[in-house]
Design a protein around this motif. Structure first.
Motif, PDB file in Angstrom:
ATOM      1  N   PRO A 134       0.854  -1.206   0.081  1.00  0.00           N
ATOM      2  CA  PRO A 134      -0.002   0.041  -0.034  1.00  0.00           C
ATOM      3  C   PRO A 134       0.898   1.183  -0.108  1.00  0.00           C
ATOM      4  O   PRO A 134       0.452   2.327  -0.173  1.00  0.00           O
ATOM      5  N   LEU A 135       2.159   1.102   0.070  1.00  0.00           N
ATOM      6  CA  LEU A 135       3.121   2.197   0.394  1.00  0.00           C
ATOM      7  C   LEU A 135       3.670   2.644  -1.173  1.00  0.00           C
ATOM      8  O   LEU A 135       3.837   1.700  -2.008  1.00  0.00           O
ATOM      9  N   LEU A 136       3.805   3.751  -1.420  1.00  0.00           N
ATOM     10  CA  LEU A 136       4.696   4.427  -2.504  1.00  0.00           C
ATOM     11  C   LEU A 136       5.919   5.037  -1.826  1.00  0.00           C
ATOM     12  O   LEU A 136       5.811   6.174  -1.485  1.00  0.00           O
ATOM     13  N   ARG A 137       7.079   4.668  -2.322  1.00  0.00           N
ATOM     14  CA  ARG A 137       8.364   5.291  -2.254  1.00  0.00           C
ATOM     15  C   ARG A 137       8.419   5.997  -3.357  1.00  0.00           C
ATOM     16  O   ARG A 137       8.630   5.679  -4.357  1.00  0.00           O
ATOM     17  N   ILE A 138       9.077   7.309  -3.117  1.00  0.00           N
ATOM     18  CA  ILE A 138       9.424   8.533  -3.874  1.00  0.00           C
ATOM     19  C   ILE A 138      10.862   8.566  -3.626  1.00  0.00           C
ATOM     20  O   ILE A 138      11.188   9.173  -2.656  1.00  0.00           O
ATOM     21  N   VAL A 139      11.939   8.274  -4.520  1.00  0.00           N
ATOM     22  CA  VAL A 139      12.971   8.074  -4.499  1.00  0.00           C
ATOM     23  C   VAL A 139      13.773   8.718  -5.518  1.00  0.00           C
ATOM     24  O   VAL A 139      13.540   9.032  -6.532  1.00  0.00           O
ATOM     25  N   GLY A 140      14.931   9.571  -5.150  1.00  0.00           N
ATOM     26  CA  GLY A 140      15.840  10.173  -5.959  1.00  0.00           C
ATOM     27  C   GLY A 140      16.487  11.540  -5.650  1.00  0.00           C
ATOM     28  O   GLY A 140      15.887  12.076  -4.565  1.00  0.00           O
ATOM     29  N   GLN A 141      17.254  11.964  -6.461  1.00  0.00           N
ATOM     30  CA  GLN A 141      17.866  13.280  -6.005  1.00  0.00           C
ATOM     31  C   GLN A 141      18.566  12.973  -4.821  1.00  0.00           C
ATOM     32  O   GLN A 141      19.483  12.197  -4.737  1.00  0.00           O
ATOM     33  N   PHE A 142      18.223  13.939  -3.822  1.00  0.00           N
ATOM     34  CA  PHE A 142      19.144  13.757  -2.398  1.00  0.00           C
ATOM     35  C   PHE A 142      18.083  13.509  -1.127  1.00  0.00           C
ATOM     36  O   PHE A 142      18.743  13.307  -0.327  1.00  0.00           O
ATOM     37  N   ARG A 143      17.024  12.804  -1.434  1.00  0.00           N
ATOM     38  CA  ARG A 143      16.110  12.643  -0.558  1.00  0.00           C
ATOM     39  C   ARG A 143      15.056  11.333  -0.912  1.00  0.00           C
ATOM     40  O   ARG A 143      14.940  10.876  -2.054  1.00  0.00           O
ATOM     41  N   GLY A 144      14.089  10.860   0.098  1.00  0.00           N
ATOM     42  CA  GLY A 144      13.307   9.794  -0.326  1.00  0.00           C
ATOM     43  C   GLY A 144      11.962  10.045   0.450  1.00  0.00           C
ATOM     44  O   GLY A 144      12.385  10.533   1.842  1.00  0.00           O
ATOM     45  N   PHE A 145      11.071   9.512   0.330  1.00  0.00           N
ATOM     46  CA  PHE A 145       9.776   9.746   1.046  1.00  0.00           C
ATOM     47  C   PHE A 145       8.899   8.370   0.783  1.00  0.00           C
ATOM     48  O   PHE A 145       9.234   7.900  -0.189  1.00  0.00           O
ATOM     49  N   VAL A 146       8.082   8.403   1.734  1.00  0.00           N
ATOM     50  CA  VAL A 146       7.213   7.205   1.644  1.00  0.00           C
ATOM     51  C   VAL A 146       5.688   7.714   1.876  1.00  0.00           C
ATOM     52  O   VAL A 146       5.541   8.556   2.936  1.00  0.00           O
ATOM     53  N   SER A 147       5.049   7.521   0.792  1.00  0.00           N
ATOM     54  CA  SER A 147       3.661   8.011   0.967  1.00  0.00           C
ATOM     55  C   SER A 147       2.401   6.732   1.143  1.00  0.00           C
ATOM     56  O   SER A 147       2.976   5.806   0.609  1.00  0.00           O
ATOM     57  N   ALA A 148       1.465   7.171   2.246  1.00  0.00           N
ATOM     58  CA  ALA A 148       0.874   6.065   2.460  1.00  0.00           C
ATOM     59  C   ALA A 148      -0.908   6.653   2.488  1.00  0.00           C
ATOM     60  O   ALA A 148      -1.213   7.869   2.672  1.00  0.00           O
ATOM     61  N   PRO A 149      -1.612   5.680   2.221  1.00  0.00           N
ATOM     62  CA  PRO A 149      -3.175   6.020   2.843  1.00  0.00           C
ATOM     63  C   PRO A 149      -2.953   6.225   4.146  1.00  0.00           C
ATOM     64  O   PRO A 149      -2.271   5.639   4.993  1.00  0.00           O
ATOM     65  N   ARG A 150      -4.244   6.622   4.856  1.00  0.00           N
ATOM     66  CA  ARG A 150      -4.432   6.832   6.073  1.00  0.00           C
ATOM     67  C   ARG A 150      -4.300   5.749   7.072  1.00  0.00           C
ATOM     68  O   ARG A 150      -3.799   5.496   7.901  1.00  0.00           O
ATOM     69  N   ASP A 151      -5.000   4.578   6.216  1.00  0.00           N
ATOM     70  CA  ASP A 151      -4.832   3.193   6.801  1.00  0.00           C
ATOM     71  C   ASP A 151      -4.382   2.278   5.789  1.00  0.00           C
ATOM     72  O   ASP A 151      -4.832   1.972   4.709  1.00  0.00           O
ATOM     73  N   VAL A 152      -3.112   1.746   6.015  1.00  0.00           N
ATOM     74  CA  VAL A 152      -2.528   1.134   5.247  1.00  0.00           C
ATOM     75  C   VAL A 152      -2.899  -0.438   4.965  1.00  0.00           C
ATOM     76  O   VAL A 152      -2.686  -1.077   4.232  1.00  0.00           O
ATOM     77  N   GLY A 153      -4.027  -0.796   5.919  1.00  0.00           N
ATOM     78  CA  GLY A 153      -4.718  -1.712   5.879  1.00  0.00           C
ATOM     79  C   GLY A 153      -4.039  -3.051   6.411  1.00  0.00           C
ATOM     80  O   GLY A 153      -4.526  -4.410   6.012  1.00  0.00           O
ATOM     81  N   VAL A 154      -2.822  -3.140   7.266  1.00  0.00           N
ATOM     82  CA  VAL A 154      -2.273  -4.368   7.624  1.00  0.00           C
ATOM     83  C   VAL A 154      -1.866  -3.904   9.184  1.00  0.00           C
ATOM     84  O   VAL A 154      -2.079  -2.741   9.521  1.00  0.00           O
ATOM     85  N   ARG A 155      -1.804  -5.063   9.781  1.00  0.00           N
ATOM     86  CA  ARG A 155      -1.728  -5.082  11.237  1.00  0.00           C
ATOM     87  C   ARG A 155      -0.574  -5.672  11.846  1.00  0.00           C
ATOM     88  O   ARG A 155      -0.370  -6.813  11.021  1.00  0.00           O
ATOM     89  N   GLY A 156      -0.150  -5.649  13.007  1.00  0.00           N
ATOM     90  CA  GLY A 156       0.595  -6.733  13.689  1.00  0.00           C
ATOM     91  C   GLY A 156       1.945  -6.861  13.074  1.00  0.00           C
ATOM     92  O   GLY A 156       2.491  -5.999  12.556  1.00  0.00           O
TER      93      GLY A 156
END
Length: 88
Positions: free
Chosen positions: A33-55
């Motif tokens: 459910p995550l999207l890694r945004i990678v490049g240049q000199f940094r990275g981000f992880v974007s996610a929905p409010r509820d990623v739908g996984v637990r534990g």
């Protein structure tokens, strides 16, 4: 004017995810459910409010993000973490 009750939805619409076409030097990597945004000199992880996984499944998802960033020579920070949750 935006009603205060609408703010979470407005945030989700405007801040989560990424533009359909990454800028030069940036790539997108989907991990469940995550999207890694990678490049240049940094990275981000974007996610929905509820990623739908637990534990343990959630633990593995988080670990994969940390490990991915570590392989690239960077550190990951969780903007939602309280200061006591941060290792340094």
């Amino acid at each position: 004017m935006t009603d205060i009750d609408d703010l979470p939805a407005v945030y989700d619409e405007q801040m989560r995810g990424a533009p359909p076409h990454p800028p030069a030097g940036v790539t997108y990597e989907q991990d469940g459910p995550l999207l890694r945004i990678v490049g240049q000199f940094r990275g981000f992880v974007s996610a929905p409010r509820d990623v739908g996984v637990r534990g343990s499944e959630l633990d593995r998802l988080i670990t994969r993000q940390r490990d991915c960033r570590t392989r690239r020579g960077g550190r990951m920070e969780d903007p939602q973490a309280r200061p006591a949750d941060r290792p340094c």
